[in-house]
Design a protein around this motif. Structure first.
Motif, PDB file in Angstrom:
ATOM      1  N   CYS A  40       0.852  -1.181   0.000  1.00  5.88           N
ATOM      2  CA  CYS A  40       0.000   0.000   0.000  1.00  5.88           C
ATOM      3  C   CYS A  40       0.892   1.235   0.000  1.00  5.88           C
ATOM      4  O   CYS A  40       1.905   1.275   0.695  1.00  5.88           O
ATOM      5  CB  CYS A  40      -0.886  -0.007   1.235  1.00  5.88           C
ATOM      6  SG  CYS A  40      -1.987   1.395   1.312  1.00  5.88           S
ATOM      7  N   THR A  41       0.551   2.232  -0.789  1.00  2.00           N
ATOM      8  CA  THR A  41       1.380   3.435  -0.876  1.00  2.00           C
ATOM      9  C   THR A  41       1.251   4.287   0.378  1.00  2.00           C
ATOM     10  O   THR A  41       1.990   5.262   0.539  1.00  2.00           O
ATOM     11  CB  THR A  41       0.971   4.278  -2.092  1.00  2.00           C
ATOM     12  OG1 THR A  41      -0.442   4.501  -2.031  1.00  2.00           O
ATOM     13  CG2 THR A  41       1.306   3.559  -3.383  1.00  2.00           C
ATOM     14  N   HIS A  42       0.367   3.921   1.280  1.00  4.10           N
ATOM     15  CA  HIS A  42       0.195   4.698   2.507  1.00  4.10           C
ATOM     16  C   HIS A  42       1.228   4.285   3.555  1.00  4.10           C
ATOM     17  O   HIS A  42       2.155   5.023   3.852  1.00  4.10           O
ATOM     18  CB  HIS A  42      -1.245   4.492   3.023  1.00  4.10           C
ATOM     19  CG  HIS A  42      -1.533   5.191   4.309  1.00  4.10           C
ATOM     20  ND1 HIS A  42      -2.241   4.603   5.316  1.00  4.10           N
ATOM     21  CD2 HIS A  42      -1.203   6.411   4.742  1.00  4.10           C
ATOM     22  CE1 HIS A  42      -2.335   5.448   6.325  1.00  4.10           C
ATOM     23  NE2 HIS A  42      -1.709   6.563   5.996  1.00  4.10           N
ATOM     24  N   MET A  43       1.067   3.079   4.124  1.00  9.95           N
ATOM     25  CA  MET A  43       1.975   2.650   5.183  1.00  9.95           C
ATOM     26  C   MET A  43       2.612   1.284   4.891  1.00  9.95           C
ATOM     27  O   MET A  43       3.045   0.599   5.803  1.00  9.95           O
ATOM     28  CB  MET A  43       1.240   2.597   6.528  1.00  9.95           C
ATOM     29  CG  MET A  43       0.961   3.956   7.115  1.00  9.95           C
ATOM     30  SD  MET A  43       2.478   4.723   7.712  1.00  9.95           S
ATOM     31  CE  MET A  43       1.940   6.409   7.944  1.00  9.95           C
ATOM     32  N   ARG A  44       2.636   0.912   3.655  1.00 14.59           N
ATOM     33  CA  ARG A  44       3.311  -0.313   3.228  1.00 14.59           C
ATOM     34  C   ARG A  44       2.731  -1.602   3.822  1.00 14.59           C
ATOM     35  O   ARG A  44       3.443  -2.563   4.073  1.00 14.59           O
ATOM     36  CB  ARG A  44       4.824  -0.242   3.517  1.00 14.59           C
ATOM     37  CG  ARG A  44       5.499   0.907   2.798  1.00 14.59           C
ATOM     38  CD  ARG A  44       6.947   1.033   3.189  1.00 14.59           C
ATOM     39  NE  ARG A  44       7.747  -0.084   2.716  1.00 14.59           N
ATOM     40  CZ  ARG A  44       8.215  -0.192   1.485  1.00 14.59           C
ATOM     41  NH1 ARG A  44       7.947   0.734   0.582  1.00 14.59           N
ATOM     42  NH2 ARG A  44       8.928  -1.231   1.134  1.00 14.59           N
ATOM     43  N   CYS A  45       1.401  -1.615   4.081  1.00 17.19           N
ATOM     44  CA  CYS A  45       0.768  -2.873   4.448  1.00 17.19           C
ATOM     45  C   CYS A  45       0.586  -3.697   3.171  1.00 17.19           C
ATOM     46  O   CYS A  45       0.638  -3.159   2.068  1.00 17.19           O
ATOM     47  CB  CYS A  45      -0.603  -2.641   5.074  1.00 17.19           C
ATOM     48  SG  CYS A  45      -0.505  -1.948   6.720  1.00 17.19           S
ATOM     49  N   ILE A  46       0.370  -5.012   3.333  1.00 23.16           N
ATOM     50  CA  ILE A  46       0.198  -5.869   2.165  1.00 23.16           C
ATOM     51  C   ILE A  46      -1.276  -5.832   1.738  1.00 23.16           C
ATOM     52  O   ILE A  46      -2.184  -6.091   2.531  1.00 23.16           O
ATOM     53  CB  ILE A  46       0.606  -7.315   2.491  1.00 23.16           C
ATOM     54  CG1 ILE A  46       2.040  -7.365   3.006  1.00 23.16           C
ATOM     55  CG2 ILE A  46       0.451  -8.198   1.256  1.00 23.16           C
ATOM     56  CD1 ILE A  46       3.098  -7.094   1.992  1.00 23.16           C
ATOM     57  N   ASN A  58      -5.654   2.850  -9.268  1.00 19.49           N
ATOM     58  CA  ASN A  58      -5.976   4.203  -8.814  1.00 19.49           C
ATOM     59  C   ASN A  58      -6.664   4.150  -7.448  1.00 19.49           C
ATOM     60  O   ASN A  58      -7.368   3.196  -7.138  1.00 19.49           O
ATOM     61  CB  ASN A  58      -6.911   4.889  -9.808  1.00 19.49           C
ATOM     62  CG  ASN A  58      -6.245   5.032 -11.162  1.00 19.49           C
ATOM     63  OD1 ASN A  58      -5.087   5.434 -11.249  1.00 19.49           O
ATOM     64  ND2 ASN A  58      -6.966   4.643 -12.212  1.00 19.49           N
ATOM     65  N   VAL A  59      -6.461   5.215  -6.669  1.00 17.68           N
ATOM     66  CA  VAL A  59      -7.049   5.262  -5.331  1.00 17.68           C
ATOM     67  C   VAL A  59      -8.537   5.581  -5.464  1.00 17.68           C
ATOM     68  O   VAL A  59      -8.919   6.560  -6.106  1.00 17.68           O
ATOM     69  CB  VAL A  59      -6.358   6.337  -4.470  1.00 17.68           C
ATOM     70  CG1 VAL A  59      -6.946   6.345  -3.069  1.00 17.68           C
ATOM     71  CG2 VAL A  59      -4.868   6.109  -4.424  1.00 17.68           C
ATOM     72  N   LEU A  60      -9.385   4.734  -4.868  1.00  9.43           N
ATOM     73  CA  LEU A  60     -10.820   5.014  -4.859  1.00  9.43           C
ATOM     74  C   LEU A  60     -11.205   5.739  -3.581  1.00  9.43           C
ATOM     75  O   LEU A  60     -11.972   6.699  -3.601  1.00  9.43           O
ATOM     76  CB  LEU A  60     -11.618   3.705  -4.969  1.00  9.43           C
ATOM     77  CG  LEU A  60     -11.523   3.005  -6.326  1.00  9.43           C
ATOM     78  CD1 LEU A  60     -12.355   1.729  -6.310  1.00  9.43           C
ATOM     79  CD2 LEU A  60     -11.974   3.921  -7.451  1.00  9.43           C
ATOM     80  N   SER A  61     -10.711   5.271  -2.449  1.00  9.24           N
ATOM     81  CA  SER A  61     -11.002   5.955  -1.181  1.00  9.24           C
ATOM     82  C   SER A  61      -9.929   5.577  -0.175  1.00  9.24           C
ATOM     83  O   SER A  61      -9.138   4.666  -0.412  1.00  9.24           O
ATOM     84  CB  SER A  61     -12.382   5.555  -0.663  1.00  9.24           C
ATOM     85  OG  SER A  61     -12.358   4.192  -0.293  1.00  9.24           O
ATOM     86  N   GLY A  62      -9.945   6.281   0.940  1.00  3.60           N
ATOM     87  CA  GLY A  62      -9.000   5.974   2.002  1.00  3.60           C
ATOM     88  C   GLY A  62      -7.757   6.832   1.940  1.00  3.60           C
ATOM     89  O   GLY A  62      -7.638   7.713   1.080  1.00  3.60           O
ATOM     90  N   HIS A  74      -5.633   0.527   6.969  1.00  4.65           N
ATOM     91  CA  HIS A  74      -6.354   1.785   7.168  1.00  4.65           C
ATOM     92  C   HIS A  74      -7.509   1.946   6.192  1.00  4.65           C
ATOM     93  O   HIS A  74      -7.981   3.042   5.969  1.00  4.65           O
ATOM     94  CB  HIS A  74      -5.390   2.962   7.050  1.00  4.65           C
ATOM     95  CG  HIS A  74      -4.209   2.853   7.971  1.00  4.65           C
ATOM     96  ND1 HIS A  74      -3.028   2.305   7.576  1.00  4.65           N
ATOM     97  CD2 HIS A  74      -4.074   3.161   9.283  1.00  4.65           C
ATOM     98  CE1 HIS A  74      -2.185   2.297   8.597  1.00  4.65           C
ATOM     99  NE2 HIS A  74      -2.804   2.806   9.638  1.00  4.65           N
ATOM    100  N   GLY A  75      -7.933   0.850   5.581  1.00  7.64           N
ATOM    101  CA  GLY A  75      -9.118   0.882   4.735  1.00  7.64           C
ATOM    102  C   GLY A  75      -8.939   1.565   3.392  1.00  7.64           C
ATOM    103  O   GLY A  75      -9.897   2.077   2.826  1.00  7.64           O
ATOM    104  N   GLY A  76      -7.722   1.595   2.874  1.00  7.55           N
ATOM    105  CA  GLY A  76      -7.523   2.155   1.544  1.00  7.55           C
ATOM    106  C   GLY A  76      -8.120   1.236   0.482  1.00  7.55           C
ATOM    107  O   GLY A  76      -8.088   0.016   0.614  1.00  7.55           O
ATOM    108  N   VAL A  77      -8.707   1.839  -0.565  1.00  7.07           N
ATOM    109  CA  VAL A  77      -9.305   1.038  -1.650  1.00  7.07           C
ATOM    110  C   VAL A  77      -8.730   1.507  -2.986  1.00  7.07           C
ATOM    111  O   VAL A  77      -8.670   2.713  -3.250  1.00  7.07           O
ATOM    112  CB  VAL A  77     -10.836   1.168  -1.651  1.00  7.07           C
ATOM    113  CG1 VAL A  77     -11.437   0.290  -2.739  1.00  7.07           C
ATOM    114  CG2 VAL A  77     -11.407   0.806  -0.291  1.00  7.07           C
TER     115      VAL A  77
END
Lengths: 149, 373
Positions: free
Chosen positions: A92-98, A122-126, A113-116
């Motif tokens: 994930c480009t946020h905090m590097r979770c898988i 492309n980022v949809l939400s989060g 963190h619920g990124g979609v």
């Protein structure tokens, strides 16, 4: 303390003092340098531009995905059509979770963190700040090859 | 009375925790040699302690004590650095050490320094014991000092011994095997050692156990021994050099710390020189199924090894082991075995002769063990 008083300041003594301080600091810096060089993450040669075989097409149904580990990081591979496969960095480009693939909504989800993301990355939400890094995929016979670049 | 900000901070803490006690503990590893009155605030206790006359410290051969501690601390730090890359498992241990000495920048240096530091620690502890013996310093009130010194020596050799196997090289692996053969002769200790090894031969279980003993158990034991040791030094005073007892003065602390720094630099200079000029070669991986010819136990076990090989075969091994063990116990308890009559000039001569004889015997046995492995 009864110190012997010298009539004139002795420059030689001050100079020796300075010399020994420099000598000792060199030792200190030397040791810090050694420890830094030793503990610093060792650069392994990451082969960029490398193409690797990620798996076989027949093992992956249309609409399914899997994650494979590459030297430079985990890779998420999604089969979107009969001979269409896409590959992303699974970090994930946020905090590097898988990230993982949600087949029913056809989105890529981050459990932290619920990124979609959609299936173009492309980022949809989060919270993720950037779209996912995408890798080019090549199908040779029945094998999926991903080019890390 | 107006206090400086630093003084106010000191008072704030003093009201909440015993700073004298804390200072006393933190400096009880040779930094501060005088006992402190822990019931008084540090502002009173420290100047009082500084006024007490003691012999000047950093002077040959008394530097040996502080030197052992400095090297021990160095071993702890270099060992911590090695632990960053080391993996204690049988496929993996050798490879991780190879990574350290070959791939990681300056890893070989840390590895060599750790090896030479260990030998230096044992040698200096030995030199210190010899000095205490020949100066007759093991007698009252320094009996405990002798016992603790000797236990420190034993613990340091064990630390070296348990560290050797960790690299899983051919030489060290078989050297440890040969040495364990010696340990298995000892009554009681032999079974204890089999327990430590975790099986009948040295394998994965042994590696994990040795690793734990090497990085947790022995360092803690050494630290505790050092602490007790310096508590004794604080109470009974520094060991006087021969003919020095009358010279008492006030210790100039600044000079003492400076001397300490000089000693530190000299020792590290020596260790760096040894590491760079005489590196221990890194051997091939141990093949558990092939014993190479001429594997020797570590050098500090060679006298015992020589003794066991030299004595005739009809003597059962447990008896040989008992003799070795009793010798160690006798040396530990020397202060309680030695008669006070030894203080007379003839007694001193007797001590000198006995000491030299024992030393030559050890060297001779060691050489025999070295050539008849």
């Amino acid at each position: 303390m009864a110190e012997e008083r010298l009539p004139v300041p002795v420059p030689r003594r001050g100079f020796l003092d300075l010399l020994s301080k420099i000598f000792l600091s060199l030792w200190g810096f030397g040791f810090i340098g050694v420890i830094y060089a030793y503990l610093r993450p060792q650069h392994r040669q990451v082969l960029l531009d490398e193409t690797f075989r990620a798996g076989s097409l027949s093992a992956l149904r249309v609409g399914d995905a899997f994650i494979t580990q590459h030297q430079s990081g985990p890779v998420l591979i999604v089969r979107t059509g009969d001979r269409d496969v896409i590959a992303f960095s699974a970090l994930c480009t946020h905090m590097r979770c898988i990230l993982h693939w949600a087949g029913d909504t056809r989105t890529i989800l981050c459990p932290c963190h619920g990124g979609v993301f959609d299936w173009n990355g492309n980022v949809l939400s989060g919270p993720p700040p950037r779209p996912l890094q995408r890798y080019s995929v090549e199908i040779r016979n029945e094998d999926i090859f991903v080019r890390m670049a | 009375m107006r206090l400086s900000p630093a003084g106010r901070v000191l008072d704030w803490f003093e009201a909440r925790l015993n700073l004298t006690e804390l200072f006393s503990f933190l400096t009880s590893f040779g930094l501060f040699i005088v006992e402190l009155d822990t019931r008084k605030p540090i502002r009173e206790a420290l100047p009082e302690a500084l006024k007490r006359p003691i012999p000047s410290y950093a002077r040959w051969p008394r530097v040996l004590g502080i030197l052992t501690l400095l090297i021990f601390l160095f071993q702890v730090s270099s060992g911590l650095l090695l632990a960053f890359y080391y993996r204690p498992a049988t496929p993996g241990a050798y490879e991780s050490v190879r990574t350290i000495v070959r791939d990681v920048s300056l890893g070989w240096f840390i590895h060599q320094m750790h090896f030479w530091g260990s030998s230096a620690l044992i040698l200096i502890l030995l030199a210190r014991i010899l000095r205490h013996y020949f100066d007759g310093l093991y007698r009252a009130p320094r009996e405990l000092l002798w016992v603790l010194s000797f236990l420190l020596f034993i613990a340091a050799t064990h630390a070296d011994f348990s560290g050797r196997i960790l690299t899983w090289e051919s030489t060290t692996y078989w050297s440890t095997t040969r040495a364990l053969e010696l340990f298995s002769l000892l009554p009681f200790v032999g079974t204890a050692f089999a327990f430590l090894v975790g099986g009948s031969n040295i394998g994965d279980a042994a590696l994990t156990r040795f690793y734990f003993i090497h990085i947790v158990f022995l360092p803690l034991a050494l630290l505790a021994l050092f602490y007790l040791h310096f508590l004794v030094v604080r109470r009974v005073g520094l060991s006087p050099a021969p003919g020095e007892a009358a010279q008492q003065g006030i210790l100039a602390y600044k000079r003492y710390l400076l001397n300490l720094l000089i000693v530190l630099v000299l020792v590290f200079g020596l260790l760096v020189t040894l590491s760079v000029l005489f590196p221990l070669p890194f051997d091939k991986k141990a093949d558990v199924l092939t014993t190479p010819a001429g594997a020797l136990p570590p050098w500090y076990l060679l006298p015992a090894f020589g003794f066991v090989t030299l004595t005739p075969h009809f003597i059962p091994n447990p008896i040989k082991g008992t003799i070795v063990l009793l010798t160690l116990v006798a040396v530990t308890l020397l202060p309680f075995l030695d008669r006070p009559a030894a203080q007379s000039p003839t007694g001193r001569l007797g001590r000198l002769v006995a000491g030299l004889f024992f030393l030559l015997l050890l060297i001779g046995l060691g050489l025999y063990g070295y050539s008849h492995a």
